[in-house]
Design a protein around this motif. Structure first.
Motif, short mmCIF file in Angstrom:
data_model
loop_
_atom_site.label_atom_id
_atom_site.label_comp_id
_atom_site.label_asym_id
_atom_site.label_seq_id
_atom_site.Cartn_x
_atom_site.Cartn_y
_atom_site.Cartn_z
N SER A 146 1.74 7.78 -11.38
CA SER A 146 0.47 7.47 -10.74
C SER A 146 0.45 6.08 -10.13
O SER A 146 -0.16 5.86 -9.09
CB SER A 146 -0.67 7.65 -11.74
OG SER A 146 -0.47 6.80 -12.85
N LEU B 31 -9.51 6.34 -6.45
CA LEU B 31 -9.33 6.53 -5.00
C LEU B 31 -10.69 6.79 -4.34
O LEU B 31 -11.00 6.24 -3.28
CB LEU B 31 -8.41 7.73 -4.72
CG LEU B 31 -6.97 7.67 -5.19
CD1 LEU B 31 -6.20 8.87 -4.64
CD2 LEU B 31 -6.30 6.39 -4.76
N LEU C 286 -0.85 5.24 -6.38
CA LEU C 286 -1.98 4.35 -6.11
C LEU C 286 -1.58 3.20 -5.18
O LEU C 286 -2.31 2.88 -4.25
CB LEU C 286 -2.54 3.77 -7.43
CG LEU C 286 -3.17 4.77 -8.40
CD1 LEU C 286 -3.79 4.05 -9.58
CD2 LEU C 286 -4.20 5.65 -7.72
N CYS D 257 -7.35 8.24 -11.91
CA CYS D 257 -6.78 7.73 -10.66
C CYS D 257 -7.55 8.30 -9.48
O CYS D 257 -7.84 7.61 -8.50
CB CYS D 257 -5.31 8.11 -10.54
SG CYS D 257 -4.28 7.38 -11.82
#
Ligand SMILES: [Zn+2]
Lengths: 198, 252
Positions: free
Chosen positions: B140, B106, B144, B102
Protein backbone atom coordinates in the motif's frame (compact mmCIF):
# COMPACT_ATOMS: atom_id res chain seq x y z
CA UNK A 1 -47.53 42.05 19.42
CA UNK A 2 -45.72 39.61 21.62
CA UNK A 3 -42.11 38.89 20.93
CA UNK A 4 -41.88 35.66 18.91
CA UNK A 5 -38.52 34.70 20.34
CA UNK A 6 -39.94 31.69 22.24
CA UNK A 7 -41.48 30.48 19.01
CA UNK A 8 -38.20 30.98 17.20
CA UNK A 9 -36.44 29.03 19.92
CA UNK A 10 -38.85 26.14 19.44
CA UNK A 11 -38.40 26.16 15.66
CA UNK A 12 -34.64 26.18 15.87
CA UNK A 13 -34.75 23.45 18.56
CA UNK A 14 -36.84 21.21 16.28
CA UNK A 15 -34.19 21.50 13.61
CA UNK A 16 -31.90 19.23 15.58
CA UNK A 17 -34.06 16.31 14.40
CA UNK A 18 -32.55 14.41 11.46
CA UNK A 19 -33.90 15.47 8.09
CA UNK A 20 -35.76 18.49 9.49
CA UNK A 21 -35.02 21.77 7.75
CA UNK A 22 -36.30 25.26 8.60
CA UNK A 23 -39.59 24.77 6.69
CA UNK A 24 -40.52 21.48 8.34
CA UNK A 25 -39.48 22.79 11.75
CA UNK A 26 -41.80 25.74 11.33
CA UNK A 27 -44.64 23.45 10.23
CA UNK A 28 -44.11 21.21 13.25
CA UNK A 29 -44.04 24.10 15.68
CA UNK A 30 -47.24 25.64 14.31
CA UNK A 31 -48.94 22.26 14.26
CA UNK A 32 -48.08 21.54 17.87
CA UNK A 33 -49.08 24.98 19.13
CA UNK A 34 -52.25 25.25 17.08
CA UNK A 35 -53.70 21.75 16.92
CA UNK A 36 -52.00 19.53 19.43
CA UNK A 37 -50.98 21.30 22.60
CA UNK A 38 -51.56 18.09 24.60
CA UNK A 39 -49.26 16.21 22.26
CA UNK A 40 -46.66 18.92 22.65
CA UNK A 41 -46.85 18.68 26.40
CA UNK A 42 -46.49 14.91 26.29
CA UNK A 43 -43.50 15.27 23.98
CA UNK A 44 -41.85 17.79 26.29
CA UNK A 45 -42.34 15.65 29.38
CA UNK A 46 -41.25 12.45 27.68
CA UNK A 47 -38.14 14.17 26.38
CA UNK A 48 -37.25 15.50 29.82
CA UNK A 49 -37.82 12.14 31.51
CA UNK A 50 -35.86 10.24 28.86
CA UNK A 51 -32.92 12.59 29.17
CA UNK A 52 -32.92 12.18 32.93
CA UNK A 53 -33.28 8.45 33.20
CA UNK A 54 -31.77 6.93 30.05
CA UNK A 55 -28.07 6.26 30.04
CA UNK A 56 -25.59 3.78 28.55
CA UNK A 57 -25.39 0.23 29.84
CA UNK A 58 -22.11 -0.21 31.69
CA UNK A 59 -21.39 -3.45 29.86
CA UNK A 60 -22.83 -3.25 26.34
CA UNK A 61 -23.08 0.51 25.80
CA UNK A 62 -26.72 0.44 24.67
CA UNK A 63 -29.46 2.66 26.10
CA UNK A 64 -30.83 1.58 29.46
CA UNK A 65 -32.45 3.00 32.57
CA UNK A 66 -30.53 0.81 34.99
CA UNK A 67 -26.81 0.36 35.51
CA UNK A 68 -27.03 -2.79 33.35
CA UNK A 69 -29.54 -3.39 30.58
CA UNK A 70 -31.97 -6.32 30.79
CA UNK A 71 -30.01 -8.44 28.37
CA UNK A 72 -26.68 -7.96 30.13
CA UNK A 73 -28.24 -8.83 33.50
CA UNK A 74 -29.93 -11.98 32.23
CA UNK A 75 -28.45 -15.22 33.62
CA UNK A 76 -29.70 -17.15 30.58
CA UNK A 77 -27.30 -15.57 28.14
CA UNK A 78 -24.02 -17.21 27.16
CA UNK A 79 -21.28 -14.96 28.52
CA UNK A 80 -18.60 -16.58 26.38
CA UNK A 81 -19.90 -15.00 23.17
CA UNK A 82 -20.00 -11.28 22.48
CA UNK A 83 -21.62 -9.90 19.34
CA UNK A 84 -20.52 -6.42 18.23
CA UNK A 85 -23.12 -4.35 16.36
CA UNK A 86 -23.23 -0.75 15.16
CA UNK A 87 -26.60 0.29 16.56
CA UNK A 88 -29.41 -0.77 18.92
CA UNK A 89 -31.59 -1.47 15.86
CA UNK A 90 -29.03 -4.02 14.66
CA UNK A 91 -29.07 -5.71 18.05
CA UNK A 92 -32.85 -5.96 17.80
CA UNK A 93 -32.55 -7.64 14.40
CA UNK A 94 -30.02 -10.13 15.77
CA UNK A 95 -32.36 -10.93 18.64
CA UNK A 96 -35.23 -11.55 16.24
CA UNK A 97 -33.25 -14.33 14.57
CA UNK A 98 -33.52 -16.35 17.81
CA UNK A 99 -30.24 -17.84 16.61
CA UNK A 100 -27.96 -16.13 19.09
CA UNK A 101 -27.86 -16.48 22.83
CA UNK A 102 -24.67 -14.61 23.71
CA UNK A 103 -24.19 -11.04 24.86
CA UNK A 104 -23.72 -7.82 22.87
CA UNK A 105 -21.62 -4.73 22.55
CA UNK A 106 -23.23 -1.77 20.78
CA UNK A 107 -20.71 0.61 19.22
CA UNK A 108 -23.26 3.39 18.58
CA UNK A 109 -21.46 4.12 15.31
CA UNK A 110 -18.75 2.85 13.01
CA UNK A 111 -15.30 3.99 11.95
CA UNK A 112 -15.70 6.71 9.35
CA UNK A 113 -12.38 8.43 8.68
CA UNK A 114 -13.89 10.99 6.30
CA UNK A 115 -16.34 12.09 9.00
CA UNK A 116 -13.62 12.18 11.63
CA UNK A 117 -15.05 9.17 13.49
CA UNK A 118 -12.17 7.10 14.82
CA UNK A 119 -11.63 4.38 17.41
CA UNK A 120 -12.08 6.73 20.36
CA UNK A 121 -15.40 8.05 19.05
CA UNK A 122 -16.88 4.54 18.88
CA UNK A 123 -15.36 3.40 22.14
CA UNK A 124 -13.02 0.66 20.97
CA UNK A 125 -11.10 1.15 24.21
CA UNK A 126 -14.31 0.41 26.14
CA UNK A 127 -14.87 -2.71 24.01
CA UNK A 128 -11.36 -3.86 24.75
CA UNK A 129 -11.94 -3.55 28.49
CA UNK A 130 -15.30 -5.30 28.16
CA UNK A 131 -13.71 -8.25 26.38
CA UNK A 132 -11.05 -8.70 29.05
CA UNK A 133 -13.55 -9.91 31.67
CA UNK A 134 -12.14 -13.43 31.47
CA UNK A 135 -15.47 -14.89 30.32
CA UNK A 136 -15.61 -13.81 26.68
CA UNK A 137 -14.10 -16.51 24.43
CA UNK A 138 -15.37 -15.39 21.03
CA UNK A 139 -16.27 -12.01 19.59
CA UNK A 140 -18.64 -12.05 16.62
CA UNK A 141 -18.45 -8.86 14.58
CA UNK A 142 -21.81 -8.01 13.02
CA UNK A 143 -21.12 -4.50 11.72
CA UNK A 144 -22.64 -3.52 8.38
CA UNK A 145 -21.18 -4.64 5.06
CA UNK A 146 -20.37 -1.09 4.02
CA UNK A 147 -16.80 0.14 3.63
CA UNK A 148 -17.07 1.78 7.05
CA UNK A 149 -18.55 -1.33 8.67
CA UNK A 150 -15.85 -3.49 7.09
CA UNK A 151 -13.07 -1.19 8.28
CA UNK A 152 -14.58 -1.30 11.78
CA UNK A 153 -14.67 -5.10 11.69
CA UNK A 154 -11.09 -5.30 10.49
CA UNK A 155 -9.67 -3.14 13.25
CA UNK A 156 -11.74 -4.79 15.98
CA UNK A 157 -10.31 -8.07 14.70
CA UNK A 158 -6.73 -6.79 14.78
CA UNK A 159 -7.14 -5.29 18.24
CA UNK A 160 -8.67 -8.38 19.84
CA UNK A 161 -6.69 -11.08 18.03
CA UNK A 162 -3.52 -9.43 19.35
CA UNK A 163 -4.95 -10.09 22.82
CA UNK A 164 -5.70 -13.75 22.20
CA UNK A 165 -9.47 -13.46 21.67
CA UNK A 166 -11.12 -15.47 18.90
CA UNK A 167 -12.81 -13.07 16.48
CA UNK A 168 -15.27 -14.00 13.73
CA UNK A 169 -17.23 -12.00 11.18
CA UNK A 170 -20.81 -12.77 10.17
CA UNK A 171 -20.97 -14.15 6.62
CA UNK A 172 -22.42 -12.35 3.64
CA UNK A 173 -23.80 -13.49 0.33
CA UNK A 174 -26.97 -14.48 -1.47
CA UNK A 175 -30.05 -14.02 0.74
CA UNK A 176 -31.84 -17.13 1.96
CA UNK A 177 -34.29 -18.19 -0.73
CA UNK A 178 -32.54 -15.82 -3.11
CA UNK A 179 -32.36 -16.57 -6.82
CA UNK A 180 -29.19 -15.59 -8.62
CA UNK A 181 -31.15 -13.96 -11.41
CA UNK A 182 -32.43 -11.30 -9.03
CA UNK A 183 -29.35 -10.70 -6.91
CA UNK A 184 -27.36 -7.51 -7.57
CA UNK A 185 -24.00 -8.10 -9.27
CA UNK A 186 -21.97 -6.67 -6.39
CA UNK A 187 -23.40 -9.21 -3.94
CA UNK A 188 -22.97 -12.04 -6.43
CA UNK A 189 -19.36 -11.08 -7.21
CA UNK A 190 -18.46 -10.97 -3.52
CA UNK A 191 -20.29 -14.25 -2.88
CA UNK A 192 -18.11 -15.80 -5.57
CA UNK A 193 -14.93 -14.42 -4.00
CA UNK A 194 -15.98 -15.66 -0.56
CA UNK A 195 -17.17 -19.08 -1.79
CA UNK A 196 -16.70 -22.08 0.49
CA UNK A 197 -16.06 -25.72 -0.25
CA UNK A 198 -18.97 -28.13 -0.02
CA UNK B 1 -50.79 9.09 -24.38
CA UNK B 2 -48.13 6.72 -25.63
CA UNK B 3 -46.68 9.38 -27.79
CA UNK B 4 -46.52 11.89 -24.97
CA UNK B 5 -44.88 9.44 -22.66
CA UNK B 6 -42.25 8.47 -25.23
CA UNK B 7 -41.55 12.11 -25.91
CA UNK B 8 -41.04 12.86 -22.25
CA UNK B 9 -38.74 9.89 -21.80
CA UNK B 10 -36.67 10.96 -24.77
CA UNK B 11 -36.02 14.49 -23.56
CA UNK B 12 -35.25 13.20 -20.09
CA UNK B 13 -32.73 10.79 -21.52
CA UNK B 14 -31.18 13.53 -23.60
CA UNK B 15 -30.64 15.62 -20.55
CA UNK B 16 -29.23 12.72 -18.59
CA UNK B 17 -25.63 11.65 -18.97
CA UNK B 18 -24.09 8.35 -18.07
CA UNK B 19 -20.44 8.24 -17.23
CA UNK B 20 -17.91 6.18 -15.36
CA UNK B 21 -17.56 7.43 -11.86
CA UNK B 22 -16.64 6.68 -8.27
CA UNK B 23 -18.44 7.77 -5.12
CA UNK B 24 -15.90 9.57 -2.91
CA UNK B 25 -18.22 10.09 0.04
CA UNK B 26 -21.89 10.33 0.84
CA UNK B 27 -23.91 12.15 3.45
CA UNK B 28 -27.50 11.65 4.60
CA UNK B 29 -29.67 14.27 2.92
CA UNK B 30 -33.22 15.16 3.89
CA UNK B 31 -35.27 12.25 5.14
CA UNK B 32 -34.54 9.51 2.64
CA UNK B 33 -31.88 10.80 0.26
CA UNK B 34 -28.12 10.76 0.00
CA UNK B 35 -25.83 13.56 -1.06
CA UNK B 36 -23.00 12.07 -3.11
CA UNK B 37 -19.57 13.51 -3.72
CA UNK B 38 -18.51 11.78 -6.93
CA UNK B 39 -15.43 11.69 -9.12
CA UNK B 40 -16.53 11.31 -12.73
CA UNK B 41 -14.23 10.43 -15.58
CA UNK B 42 -14.93 13.36 -17.94
CA UNK B 43 -16.01 16.13 -15.56
CA UNK B 44 -14.09 15.56 -12.35
CA UNK B 45 -15.87 16.05 -9.05
CA UNK B 46 -19.65 16.39 -9.24
CA UNK B 47 -22.09 16.61 -6.35
CA UNK B 48 -25.34 14.69 -6.83
CA UNK B 49 -28.40 13.91 -4.80
CA UNK B 50 -29.58 10.29 -4.88
CA UNK B 51 -33.26 10.60 -4.16
CA UNK B 52 -34.75 7.95 -1.94
CA UNK B 53 -31.43 6.11 -1.66
CA UNK B 54 -31.87 5.73 2.10
CA UNK B 55 -35.26 4.07 1.84
CA UNK B 56 -35.11 0.54 3.28
CA UNK B 57 -35.72 -1.23 -0.03
CA UNK B 58 -33.85 1.17 -2.29
CA UNK B 59 -31.98 -0.67 -5.02
CA UNK B 60 -29.32 2.04 -4.84
CA UNK B 61 -28.23 1.07 -1.34
CA UNK B 62 -25.92 -1.72 -2.37
CA UNK B 63 -24.64 0.11 -5.45
CA UNK B 64 -23.52 3.54 -4.25
CA UNK B 65 -20.44 2.27 -2.46
CA UNK B 66 -17.07 3.99 -2.47
CA UNK B 67 -14.07 2.37 -4.18
CA UNK B 68 -16.24 0.56 -6.72
CA UNK B 69 -16.30 1.48 -10.42
CA UNK B 70 -19.82 2.64 -11.26
CA UNK B 71 -21.78 4.02 -14.18
CA UNK B 72 -23.67 7.03 -12.95
CA UNK B 73 -26.35 8.89 -14.84
CA UNK B 74 -27.50 12.34 -13.79
CA UNK B 75 -29.35 15.38 -14.99
CA UNK B 76 -29.88 18.94 -13.92
CA UNK B 77 -27.79 22.04 -13.70
CA UNK B 78 -26.38 23.99 -10.82
CA UNK B 79 -24.26 22.91 -7.90
CA UNK B 80 -26.16 19.73 -7.07
CA UNK B 81 -27.24 17.39 -9.88
CA UNK B 82 -29.83 14.67 -9.59
CA UNK B 83 -28.76 11.06 -9.92
CA UNK B 84 -30.95 9.23 -12.42
CA UNK B 85 -29.29 5.85 -12.56
CA UNK B 86 -26.43 3.94 -11.02
CA UNK B 87 -24.93 0.68 -12.12
CA UNK B 88 -22.23 -1.40 -10.59
CA UNK B 89 -19.37 -2.07 -13.01
CA UNK B 90 -17.44 -4.69 -11.16
CA UNK B 91 -14.03 -5.88 -12.14
CA UNK B 92 -12.22 -5.71 -8.88
CA UNK B 93 -12.92 -7.07 -5.41
CA UNK B 94 -13.94 -4.88 -2.48
CA UNK B 95 -11.15 -3.30 -0.49
CA UNK B 96 -10.34 -5.15 2.70
CA UNK B 97 -8.58 -4.34 5.93
CA UNK B 98 -5.83 -1.75 5.84
CA UNK B 99 -6.48 -1.15 2.13
CA UNK B 100 -9.82 0.35 3.13
CA UNK B 101 -8.06 2.97 5.24
CA UNK B 102 -5.78 3.74 2.30
CA UNK B 103 -8.89 4.14 0.14
CA UNK B 104 -10.41 6.60 2.61
CA UNK B 105 -7.15 8.52 2.54
CA UNK B 106 -7.19 8.76 -1.28
CA UNK B 107 -10.79 9.94 -1.17
CA UNK B 108 -10.03 12.57 1.43
CA UNK B 109 -7.14 13.86 -0.69
CA UNK B 110 -9.48 14.20 -3.69
CA UNK B 111 -12.22 15.83 -1.64
CA UNK B 112 -9.82 18.31 -0.11
CA UNK B 113 -7.60 19.14 -3.06
CA UNK B 114 -9.70 18.72 -6.20
CA UNK B 115 -11.96 21.66 -7.03
CA UNK B 116 -15.51 20.76 -8.13
CA UNK B 117 -16.27 20.39 -11.84
CA UNK B 118 -12.65 20.49 -12.86
CA UNK B 119 -12.01 17.75 -15.47
CA UNK B 120 -9.14 15.41 -14.56
CA UNK B 121 -9.23 12.36 -16.81
CA UNK B 122 -5.58 11.44 -16.26
CA UNK B 123 -6.02 11.63 -12.51
CA UNK B 124 -9.19 9.54 -12.79
CA UNK B 125 -7.11 6.86 -14.42
CA UNK B 126 -4.45 7.05 -11.69
CA UNK B 127 -7.18 6.78 -9.09
CA UNK B 128 -8.66 3.71 -10.76
CA UNK B 129 -5.22 2.07 -11.00
CA UNK B 130 -4.50 2.85 -7.35
CA UNK B 131 -7.78 1.30 -6.19
CA UNK B 132 -7.17 -1.78 -8.31
CA UNK B 133 -3.70 -2.15 -6.83
CA UNK B 134 -5.10 -1.78 -3.29
CA UNK B 135 -7.79 -4.36 -4.05
CA UNK B 136 -5.05 -6.75 -5.23
CA UNK B 137 -3.27 -6.10 -1.90
CA UNK B 138 -0.19 -4.60 -3.54
CA UNK B 139 2.20 -2.87 -1.11
CA UNK B 140 0.00 0.00 0.00
CA UNK B 141 2.84 2.45 0.71
CA UNK B 142 4.03 2.23 -2.90
CA UNK B 143 0.48 2.70 -4.20
CA UNK B 144 -0.08 5.76 -2.01
CA UNK B 145 3.23 7.43 -2.95
CA UNK B 146 2.51 6.91 -6.64
CA UNK B 147 -0.96 8.40 -6.32
CA UNK B 148 0.24 11.39 -4.28
CA UNK B 149 2.85 12.17 -6.92
CA UNK B 150 0.29 11.91 -9.74
CA UNK B 151 -2.19 14.03 -7.80
CA UNK B 152 0.29 16.85 -7.21
CA UNK B 153 1.34 16.79 -10.83
CA UNK B 154 -2.26 16.80 -12.15
CA UNK B 155 -3.11 19.71 -9.87
CA UNK B 156 -0.28 21.68 -11.44
CA UNK B 157 2.31 21.17 -8.72
CA UNK B 158 4.56 18.67 -10.50
CA UNK B 159 7.63 17.93 -8.41
CA UNK B 160 11.13 18.74 -9.53
CA UNK B 161 13.07 15.55 -8.87
CA UNK B 162 16.10 15.60 -11.12
CA UNK B 163 17.89 18.88 -10.49
CA UNK B 164 18.73 21.29 -7.72
CA UNK B 165 15.96 23.87 -7.38
CA UNK B 166 18.44 26.71 -6.86
CA UNK B 167 21.39 25.93 -9.13
CA UNK B 168 19.71 23.76 -11.76
CA UNK B 169 22.56 21.24 -11.40
CA UNK B 170 21.82 17.52 -11.61
CA UNK B 171 21.26 15.92 -8.24
CA UNK B 172 24.17 14.21 -6.56
CA UNK B 173 22.89 10.78 -5.40
CA UNK B 174 25.19 10.87 -2.40
CA UNK B 175 24.37 14.42 -1.28
CA UNK B 176 21.67 15.40 1.21
CA UNK B 177 18.84 17.70 0.20
CA UNK B 178 15.75 19.20 1.66
CA UNK B 179 12.69 20.10 -0.40
CA UNK B 180 11.08 23.48 -0.70
CA UNK B 181 7.51 23.13 -2.07
CA UNK B 182 7.99 26.15 -4.32
CA UNK B 183 11.67 25.74 -5.31
CA UNK B 184 12.26 21.99 -5.33
CA UNK B 185 15.31 20.12 -3.99
CA UNK B 186 17.72 22.34 -2.06
CA UNK B 187 21.12 20.99 -1.19
CA UNK B 188 22.03 20.96 2.49
CA UNK B 189 25.24 22.89 2.89
CA UNK B 190 28.13 21.19 4.59
CA UNK B 191 28.49 23.98 7.14
CA UNK B 192 25.25 22.68 8.66
CA UNK B 193 23.30 25.92 8.30
CA UNK B 194 20.15 24.16 7.03
CA UNK B 195 20.44 20.93 8.99
CA UNK B 196 17.21 21.65 10.87
CA UNK B 197 15.40 21.60 7.53
CA UNK B 198 12.51 19.15 6.96
CA UNK B 199 12.41 16.77 5.23
CA UNK B 200 15.94 15.45 4.85
CA UNK B 201 16.34 13.52 1.60
CA UNK B 202 19.18 11.68 -0.02
CA UNK B 203 19.85 12.62 -3.65
CA UNK B 204 19.39 9.00 -4.63
CA UNK B 205 15.93 8.95 -3.01
CA UNK B 206 14.76 11.89 -5.15
CA UNK B 207 16.03 10.17 -8.27
CA UNK B 208 14.26 6.96 -7.22
CA UNK B 209 10.97 8.83 -6.74
CA UNK B 210 11.36 10.37 -10.19
CA UNK B 211 11.45 6.83 -11.65
CA UNK B 212 8.75 5.48 -9.29
CA UNK B 213 11.30 3.02 -7.99
CA UNK B 214 10.53 2.17 -4.37
CA UNK B 215 12.63 -0.97 -3.94
CA UNK B 216 15.01 0.74 -1.53
CA UNK B 217 13.43 0.87 1.96
CA UNK B 218 15.11 4.24 2.55
CA UNK B 219 13.28 5.62 -0.49
CA UNK B 220 9.93 4.52 0.96
CA UNK B 221 10.65 6.14 4.32
CA UNK B 222 11.92 9.43 2.91
CA UNK B 223 9.31 9.61 0.15
CA UNK B 224 6.58 9.37 2.77
CA UNK B 225 8.08 12.29 4.70
CA UNK B 226 8.46 14.32 1.51
CA UNK B 227 4.88 13.73 0.33
CA UNK B 228 3.56 14.62 3.74
CA UNK B 229 5.32 17.99 3.65
CA UNK B 230 4.15 18.72 0.10
CA UNK B 231 0.55 17.69 0.70
CA UNK B 232 0.34 19.58 3.99
CA UNK B 233 1.60 22.61 2.14
CA UNK B 234 -1.21 22.31 -0.44
CA UNK B 235 -3.73 21.81 2.37
CA UNK B 236 -2.49 24.97 4.10
CA UNK B 237 -1.50 22.69 7.00
CA UNK B 238 -5.11 21.76 7.78
CA UNK B 239 -4.78 18.18 9.08
CA UNK B 240 -6.28 15.19 7.26
CA UNK B 241 -8.84 13.24 9.28
CA UNK B 242 -7.98 9.88 7.76
CA UNK B 243 -4.33 10.35 8.72
CA UNK B 244 -5.20 11.04 12.37
CA UNK B 245 -7.54 8.05 12.52
CA UNK B 246 -4.99 5.76 10.88
CA UNK B 247 -2.50 6.77 13.57
CA UNK B 248 -5.06 6.09 16.32
CA UNK B 249 -5.88 2.68 14.85
CA UNK B 250 -2.23 1.68 14.75
CA UNK B 251 -1.97 2.52 18.45
CA UNK B 252 -4.83 0.18 19.43
ZN1 LIG C 1 -26.14 -4.10 28.34
Amino acid sequence: MKSPSTLEDLISALRCLPGVGPKSAQRMAYHLLQYDRAGAERLGLAMGRALQSIRRCARCNTFTEAELCQLCSSAKRDASQLCVVEAPADQLMMEQTLAYSGLYFVLMGRLSPLDGIGPREIGLDVLQRRVSDGLVKEVIVATNFTNEGEATAHYIGEMLKARGIRVSRIARGIPVGGELEYVDSGTLAQALIERRSV
Amino acid sequence: MMHNFAGWAMTDRQRAQTEQAYVLHSYPYRETSLLLETFTQPYGRITMVARGARRPRSALRGVLLSFQPLSLGWFGKGEVRTLSRAEWHGGHPLLQGEALLCGFYLNELLLRLLPREDPHEVLFDHYRQALMALARSDASAVVLRGFEKALLSELGYAMTLDRDGDTGNSLDPAATYTYDPERGPVRILTDGSEVSAEPLLQGKVLLDIARDDYRDPLTLVQAKALMRVLINHRLDDQPLRSRRIFRELLAL
